[in-house]
Design a protein around this motif. Structure first.
Motif, PDB file in Angstrom:
ATOM      1  N   GLY A 206       0.810  -1.210   0.000  1.00 22.29           N
ATOM      2  CA  GLY A 206       0.000   0.000   0.000  1.00 22.29           C
ATOM      3  C   GLY A 206       0.840   1.255   0.000  1.00 22.29           C
ATOM      4  O   GLY A 206       0.478   2.259  -0.634  1.00 22.29           O
ATOM      5  N   TYR A 207       1.987   1.211   0.682  1.00 17.95           N
ATOM      6  CA  TYR A 207       2.849   2.403   0.745  1.00 17.95           C
ATOM      7  C   TYR A 207       3.501   2.689  -0.600  1.00 17.95           C
ATOM      8  O   TYR A 207       3.446   3.818  -1.105  1.00 17.95           O
ATOM      9  CB  TYR A 207       3.921   2.213   1.825  1.00 17.95           C
ATOM     10  N   ILE A 208       4.132   1.689  -1.191  1.00 18.95           N
ATOM     11  CA  ILE A 208       4.828   1.936  -2.456  1.00 18.95           C
ATOM     12  C   ILE A 208       3.842   2.152  -3.607  1.00 18.95           C
ATOM     13  O   ILE A 208       4.222   2.661  -4.666  1.00 18.95           O
ATOM     14  CB  ILE A 208       5.803   0.786  -2.799  1.00 18.95           C
ATOM     15  N   ARG A 215       5.515   5.762  -5.593  1.00 18.26           N
ATOM     16  CA  ARG A 215       4.321   6.105  -6.381  1.00 18.26           C
ATOM     17  C   ARG A 215       4.186   5.192  -7.602  1.00 18.26           C
ATOM     18  O   ARG A 215       4.032   5.637  -8.742  1.00 18.26           O
ATOM     19  CB  ARG A 215       4.382   7.560  -6.836  1.00 18.26           C
ATOM     20  N   LEU A 216       4.219   3.885  -7.347  1.00 14.10           N
ATOM     21  CA  LEU A 216       4.179   2.920  -8.443  1.00 14.10           C
ATOM     22  C   LEU A 216       2.835   2.917  -9.168  1.00 14.10           C
ATOM     23  O   LEU A 216       2.751   2.431 -10.302  1.00 14.10           O
ATOM     24  CB  LEU A 216       4.500   1.519  -7.917  1.00 14.10           C
ATOM     25  N   SER A 217       1.796   3.455  -8.539  1.00 11.74           N
ATOM     26  CA  SER A 217       0.505   3.546  -9.229  1.00 11.74           C
ATOM     27  C   SER A 217       0.593   4.476 -10.429  1.00 11.74           C
ATOM     28  O   SER A 217      -0.164   4.320 -11.399  1.00 11.74           O
ATOM     29  CB  SER A 217      -0.574   4.049  -8.263  1.00 11.74           C
ATOM     30  N   GLY A 222      -0.465  -0.298  -9.967  1.00 15.62           N
ATOM     31  CA  GLY A 222      -1.385  -0.303  -8.833  1.00 15.62           C
ATOM     32  C   GLY A 222      -2.162  -1.593  -8.694  1.00 15.62           C
ATOM     33  O   GLY A 222      -2.324  -2.126  -7.590  1.00 15.62           O
ATOM     34  N   GLU A 223      -2.642  -2.124  -9.811  1.00 13.52           N
ATOM     35  CA  GLU A 223      -3.462  -3.336  -9.768  1.00 13.52           C
ATOM     36  C   GLU A 223      -2.692  -4.561  -9.267  1.00 13.52           C
ATOM     37  O   GLU A 223      -3.201  -5.305  -8.409  1.00 13.52           O
ATOM     38  CB  GLU A 223      -4.071  -3.609 -11.150  1.00 13.52           C
ATOM     39  N   SER A 290      -1.902   5.173 -15.621  1.00 12.31           N
ATOM     40  CA  SER A 290      -2.746   4.061 -15.179  1.00 12.31           C
ATOM     41  C   SER A 290      -2.998   3.129 -16.359  1.00 12.31           C
ATOM     42  O   SER A 290      -2.820   3.525 -17.526  1.00 12.31           O
ATOM     43  CB  SER A 290      -4.067   4.593 -14.629  1.00 12.31           C
ATOM     44  N   PRO A 291      -3.418   1.896 -16.114  1.00 13.94           N
ATOM     45  CA  PRO A 291      -3.684   0.985 -17.230  1.00 13.94           C
ATOM     46  C   PRO A 291      -4.667   1.545 -18.249  1.00 13.94           C
ATOM     47  O   PRO A 291      -4.516   1.321 -19.451  1.00 13.94           O
ATOM     48  CB  PRO A 291      -4.253  -0.255 -16.525  1.00 13.94           C
TER      49      PRO A 291
END
Length: 391
Positions: A206-208, A215-217, A222-223, A290-291
């Motif tokens: 959740g942190y990364i 901010r890997l999202s 993210g998924e 995002s995807p």
């Protein structure tokens, strides 16, 4: 622009009519005196009629321009008309907290299948702690999205509603600290420290996912992180804590909880995926890949269709391999109508920003109902097995 064009057009017609009128009057003055008076009256009446027509045309054209302007900003007016109660409800995101309830319930049900024991005290401590962690996840997500500017037009953002970025940051991490303490206490109380490792991994995911410098999202990851956090890590951790209440430090993992955790992670990731449909333009502006930014909403709708198919295909596969009881297969299959609803809704409305906003809430329903069916199937399998053994 339309109003200006209409005004210029009808003004020129009006001037032409005036010029024609005065020319005719001049010609009449040269004619006989007996007919001049009657002709002047006729021409004057025609002039008055043309003046009135010009006035009505001007009003109609102005009305059309006003309607065109209002329709172009219709979406802005709709957004401005959203009530404060609705914005607060969206900011709280109460339905999203099912992502805390479902992993815990499924993990506890899988432990009950193995041991036949359920600790209500442990369950509610874990539930309260999980809610605090999810609160941290939601608040910190709003804080960091506020920093990057992706939420600048998002009225339901908690930071935008409250007006204090620092205050929300402090509250978020206070919730994380309290939640982690509660999860650790429950694990130690149950005598299974291994579960703390799984829970820590879930929180790290959740942190990364959202926090700097990772901010890997923003890189489209993210998924997968959501799948790992709420599926294998969280569901397995809750299974270990509940199972260890009866057999401390001796409770082992099983294929059942692994299969169940995959299905839980799958439905949770689907919520996150569908939450991006109405944010594609905003994500593009700040460089959030995002995807759906990469795929587009049309291909994204096809991804949702394939994902729903894979969810039920995995369910059948786990049933055939006997890692999940047949009761789970039967009860989870009853959720097919809501799965079909998600597919049809996304395919029909993926281009409509106002309607597609509801896609994630339909996914929440699928997540909650599928999780409830899965958990009840595990409990029912234990009851059936006990009756068979008694016979």
């Amino acid at each position: 622009m339309a109003a200006t064009f209409c005004n210029l057009t009808h003004a020129s017609l009006f001037l032409n009519n005036q010029l024609t009128y005065f020319k005719r009057c001049h010609l009449v003055s040269k004619s006989s005196k007996c007919t001049s008076t009657s002709m002047e009256k006729v021409l004057h009446r025609r002039f008055q009629l043309q003046t009135r027509q010009h006035y009505h045309l001007h009003v109609c054209c102005a009305g059309e321009a006003e309607f065109s302007s209002s329709s172009s900003t219709f979406e802005d007016v709709v957004d401005q008309d959203i009530s404060m109660e609705t914005l607060i409800w969206r900011a709280i995101k109460l339905p999203i907290y099912s992502v805390a309830l479902v992993p815990l319930t499924v993990g506890s049900a899988a432990a009950y299948l193995q041991t036949g024991i359920f600790s209500a005290k442990c369950y509610f401590v874990l539930l309260a702690s999980s809610v605090l962690v999810i609160t941290w996840l939601n608040l910190s997500n709003d804080v960091y999205d506020f920093d990057t500017g992706v939420d600048k037009n998002k009225k339901e953002s908690v930071v935008n509603l409250v007006g204090s970025r620092t205050g929300m940051f402090v509250v978020a991490y206070l919730c994380l600290a309290l939640g982690f303490v509660g999860l650790t206490w429950a694990a130690v109380e149950a005598g299974n420290v291994r579960s703390v490792l799984f829970l820590t991994c879930a929180i790290i995911c959740g942190y990364i996912y959202q926090c700097p410098p990772f901010r890997l999202s923003y890189h489209g990851l993210g998924e997968p992180l959501c799948f790992a956090a709420f599926g294998p890590f969280a569901t397995t951790a809750f299974y270990l804590v509940q199972g260890s209440a009866s057999t401390p430090n001796c409770f082992l993992l099983s294929g059942t909880v692994f299969s169940a955790s995959i299905l839980v992670g799958f439905t949770t990731s689907l919520i996150l995926f569908c939450s991006h449909f109405h944010q594609v333009d905003g994500d593009k502006e700040v460089g959030k890949l995002s995807p759906l930014v990469r795929l587009g909403t049309e291909r994204g709708a096809e991804v949702v269709k394939v994902a729903i198919f894979m969810l039920y295909a995995l369910l059948v596969a786990f049933g055939l391999s006997k890692t999940l009881p047949l009761t789970c297969i039967f009860l989870c299959a009853l959720t097919l109508p809501i799965g079909n609803l998600v597919v049809r809704f996304v395919q029909d409305n993926h281009k409509d920003k106002n309607k597609i906003f509801m896609a994630k809430y339909f996914c929440v329903r699928l997540h909650a109902l599928f999780g409830a069916a899965l958990a009840f199937g595990l409990v029912l399998a234990r009851i059936v097995n006990n009756r068979v053994l008694l016979r």
